[in-house]
Design a protein around this motif. Structure first.
Motif, PDB file in Angstrom:
ATOM      1  N   LEU A   5      47.065  17.641 110.301  1.00  0.00           N
ATOM      2  CA  LEU A   5      48.078  17.829 109.269  1.00  0.00           C
ATOM      3  C   LEU A   5      47.488  17.539 107.898  1.00  0.00           C
ATOM      4  N   ARG A   6      47.846  18.365 106.946  1.00  0.00           N
ATOM      5  CA  ARG A   6      47.448  18.126 105.572  1.00  0.00           C
ATOM      6  C   ARG A   6      48.541  17.287 104.925  1.00  0.00           C
ATOM      7  N   TYR A   7      48.137  16.422 104.016  1.00  0.00           N
ATOM      8  CA  TYR A   7      49.088  15.607 103.268  1.00  0.00           C
ATOM      9  C   TYR A   7      49.148  16.084 101.822  1.00  0.00           C
ATOM     10  N   MET A   8      50.329  15.953 101.239  1.00  0.00           N
ATOM     11  CA  MET A   8      50.570  16.313  99.850  1.00  0.00           C
ATOM     12  C   MET A   8      51.086  15.049  99.168  1.00  0.00           C
ATOM     13  N   ASN A   9      50.659  14.776  97.941  1.00  0.00           N
ATOM     14  CA  ASN A   9      51.185  13.585  97.268  1.00  0.00           C
ATOM     15  C   ASN A   9      52.441  13.924  96.471  1.00  0.00           C
ATOM     16  N   ARG A  10      53.098  12.904  95.969  1.00  0.00           N
ATOM     17  CA  ARG A  10      54.393  13.100  95.304  1.00  0.00           C
ATOM     18  C   ARG A  10      54.281  13.975  94.060  1.00  0.00           C
ATOM     19  N   ASP A  11      53.164  13.877  93.337  1.00  0.00           N
ATOM     20  CA  ASP A  11      53.005  14.682  92.134  1.00  0.00           C
ATOM     21  C   ASP A  11      52.822  16.160  92.476  1.00  0.00           C
ATOM     22  N   GLU A  12      52.111  16.437  93.552  1.00  0.00           N
ATOM     23  CA  GLU A  12      51.935  17.828  93.989  1.00  0.00           C
ATOM     24  C   GLU A  12      53.293  18.429  94.382  1.00  0.00           C
ATOM     25  N   LEU A  13      54.116  17.642  95.082  1.00  0.00           N
ATOM     26  CA  LEU A  13      55.435  18.137  95.485  1.00  0.00           C
ATOM     27  C   LEU A  13      56.322  18.349  94.261  1.00  0.00           C
ATOM     28  N   ALA A  14      56.310  17.417  93.320  1.00  0.00           N
ATOM     29  CA  ALA A  14      57.115  17.559  92.107  1.00  0.00           C
ATOM     30  C   ALA A  14      56.707  18.822  91.346  1.00  0.00           C
ATOM     31  N   ASN A  94      54.477  27.833 119.845  1.00  0.00           N
ATOM     32  CA  ASN A  94      54.976  28.264 121.157  1.00  0.00           C
ATOM     33  C   ASN A  94      56.063  29.325 121.058  1.00  0.00           C
ATOM     34  N   ILE A  95      56.991  29.154 120.111  1.00  0.00           N
ATOM     35  CA  ILE A  95      58.109  30.090 119.984  1.00  0.00           C
ATOM     36  C   ILE A  95      57.671  31.402 119.351  1.00  0.00           C
ATOM     37  N   LEU A  96      56.971  31.310 118.230  1.00  0.00           N
ATOM     38  CA  LEU A  96      56.643  32.513 117.473  1.00  0.00           C
ATOM     39  C   LEU A  96      55.368  33.184 117.968  1.00  0.00           C
ATOM     40  N   ASP A  97      54.450  32.372 118.495  1.00  0.00           N
ATOM     41  CA  ASP A  97      53.213  32.896 119.075  1.00  0.00           C
ATOM     42  C   ASP A  97      52.550  33.932 118.162  1.00  0.00           C
ATOM     43  N   LYS A  98      52.600  33.669 116.870  1.00  0.00           N
ATOM     44  CA  LYS A  98      51.980  34.561 115.897  1.00  0.00           C
ATOM     45  C   LYS A  98      51.101  33.726 114.995  1.00  0.00           C
ATOM     46  N   ASP A  99      50.049  34.337 114.525  1.00  0.00           N
ATOM     47  CA  ASP A  99      49.182  33.641 113.582  1.00  0.00           C
ATOM     48  C   ASP A  99      49.472  34.182 112.188  1.00  0.00           C
ATOM     49  N   ILE A 100      50.600  33.756 111.627  1.00  0.00           N
ATOM     50  CA  ILE A 100      50.939  34.209 110.289  1.00  0.00           C
ATOM     51  C   ILE A 100      50.592  33.107 109.299  1.00  0.00           C
ATOM     52  N   ASP A 101      50.499  33.476 108.051  1.00  0.00           N
ATOM     53  CA  ASP A 101      50.136  32.518 107.018  1.00  0.00           C
ATOM     54  C   ASP A 101      51.253  31.483 106.891  1.00  0.00           C
ATOM     55  N   HIS A 102      50.984  30.294 107.398  1.00  0.00           N
ATOM     56  CA  HIS A 102      51.997  29.254 107.452  1.00  0.00           C
ATOM     57  C   HIS A 102      51.312  27.900 107.445  1.00  0.00           C
ATOM     58  N   GLU A 103      51.877  26.958 106.710  1.00  0.00           N
ATOM     59  CA  GLU A 103      51.281  25.627 106.650  1.00  0.00           C
ATOM     60  C   GLU A 103      52.354  24.563 106.812  1.00  0.00           C
ATOM     61  N   VAL A 104      52.027  23.553 107.594  1.00  0.00           N
ATOM     62  CA  VAL A 104      52.897  22.404 107.802  1.00  0.00           C
ATOM     63  C   VAL A 104      52.206  21.217 107.131  1.00  0.00           C
ATOM     64  N   VAL A 105      52.944  20.548 106.240  1.00  0.00           N
ATOM     65  CA  VAL A 105      52.375  19.491 105.411  1.00  0.00           C
ATOM     66  C   VAL A 105      53.266  18.253 105.494  1.00  0.00           C
ATOM     67  N   VAL A 106      52.671  17.078 105.265  1.00  0.00           N
ATOM     68  CA  VAL A 106      53.426  15.822 105.238  1.00  0.00           C
ATOM     69  C   VAL A 106      53.339  15.241 103.824  1.00  0.00           C
ATOM     70  N   LEU A 107      54.474  14.786 103.305  1.00  0.00           N
ATOM     71  CA  LEU A 107      54.507  14.127 101.995  1.00  0.00           C
ATOM     72  C   LEU A 107      53.962  12.715 102.150  1.00  0.00           C
ATOM     73  N   ARG A 108      52.814  12.460 101.537  1.00  0.00           N
ATOM     74  CA  ARG A 108      52.194  11.126 101.608  1.00  0.00           C
ATOM     75  C   ARG A 108      53.132  10.076 100.997  1.00  0.00           C
ATOM     76  N   ASP A 109      53.302   8.970 101.695  1.00  0.00           N
ATOM     77  CA  ASP A 109      54.113   7.820 101.266  1.00  0.00           C
ATOM     78  C   ASP A 109      55.618   8.098 101.239  1.00  0.00           C
ATOM     79  N   GLY A 110      56.035   9.274 101.690  1.00  0.00           N
ATOM     80  CA  GLY A 110      57.439   9.574 101.914  1.00  0.00           C
ATOM     81  C   GLY A 110      58.357   9.484 100.704  1.00  0.00           C
ATOM     82  N   PHE A 111      59.646   9.449 101.016  1.00  0.00           N
ATOM     83  CA  PHE A 111      60.651   9.437  99.955  1.00  0.00           C
ATOM     84  C   PHE A 111      60.617   8.143  99.155  1.00  0.00           C
ATOM     85  N   THR A 112      60.208   7.048  99.761  1.00  0.00           N
ATOM     86  CA  THR A 112      60.180   5.761  99.062  1.00  0.00           C
ATOM     87  C   THR A 112      59.356   5.854  97.784  1.00  0.00           C
ATOM     88  N   GLU A 113      58.155   6.387  97.892  1.00  0.00           N
ATOM     89  CA  GLU A 113      57.296   6.506  96.705  1.00  0.00           C
ATOM     90  C   GLU A 113      57.738   7.655  95.804  1.00  0.00           C
TER      91      GLU A 113
END
Length: 136
Positions: A5-14, A94-113
């Motif tokens: 998983l790639r992480y994104m920081n709060r400034d990148e999300l903002a 498993n459901i889509l079984d397709k290799d489409i341009d898609h990324e799943v990311v986690v917000l580093r330090d969550g909503f607290t930060e």
């Protein structure tokens, strides 16, 4: 297939939220907090509680199948956020079984930060309640 998983920081999300990208079309923020969801959230997020995530993930995959960037977080993004992101990514594969341009990311330090820096910005945070947060 286990993916890193790639992480994104709060400034990148903002920056993403304030860009010309459209929420729920170009990206979606998934907040997996449970009872701790009260007190504020990232504007426009989808609340998908971690305690029910295994039962609701198929619907989330269907709802977000055309969204190229899905960002997960919980309070601190140490357990619930990353775990839900992995479950989502595997279920999506498993459901889509397709290799489409898609990324799943986690917000580093969550909503607290995120809220610590951006709580006073209505473009980024909504429903914020000072009674739920210790502030300086």
């Amino acid at each position: 297939m286990t993916q890193t998983l790639r992480y994104m920081n709060r400034d990148e999300l903002a920056e993403l939220i304030k860009s010309d990208k459209v929420a729920k079309k170009d990206y979606v923020v998934v907040d997996v907090r449970d009872d701790d969801y009260v007190g504020g959230n990232i504007k426009g997020c989808i609340n998908q509680p971690a305690s029910e995530f295994l039962m609701t993930v198929d619907g989330l995959v269907s709802k977000t199948k055309d969204v190229p960037l899905v960002i997960f977080h919980c309070a601190l993004s140490q357990v619930r956020g990353p775990k839900s992101a992995r479950i989502y990514a595997e279920t999506r594969q498993n459901i889509l079984d397709k290799d489409i341009d898609h990324e799943v990311v986690v917000l580093r330090d969550g909503f607290t930060e995120f809220q610590a820096k951006y709580r006073n910005d209505p473009e980024l945070v909504e429903n914020w309640d000072k009674d739920f947060w210790v502030t300086e």
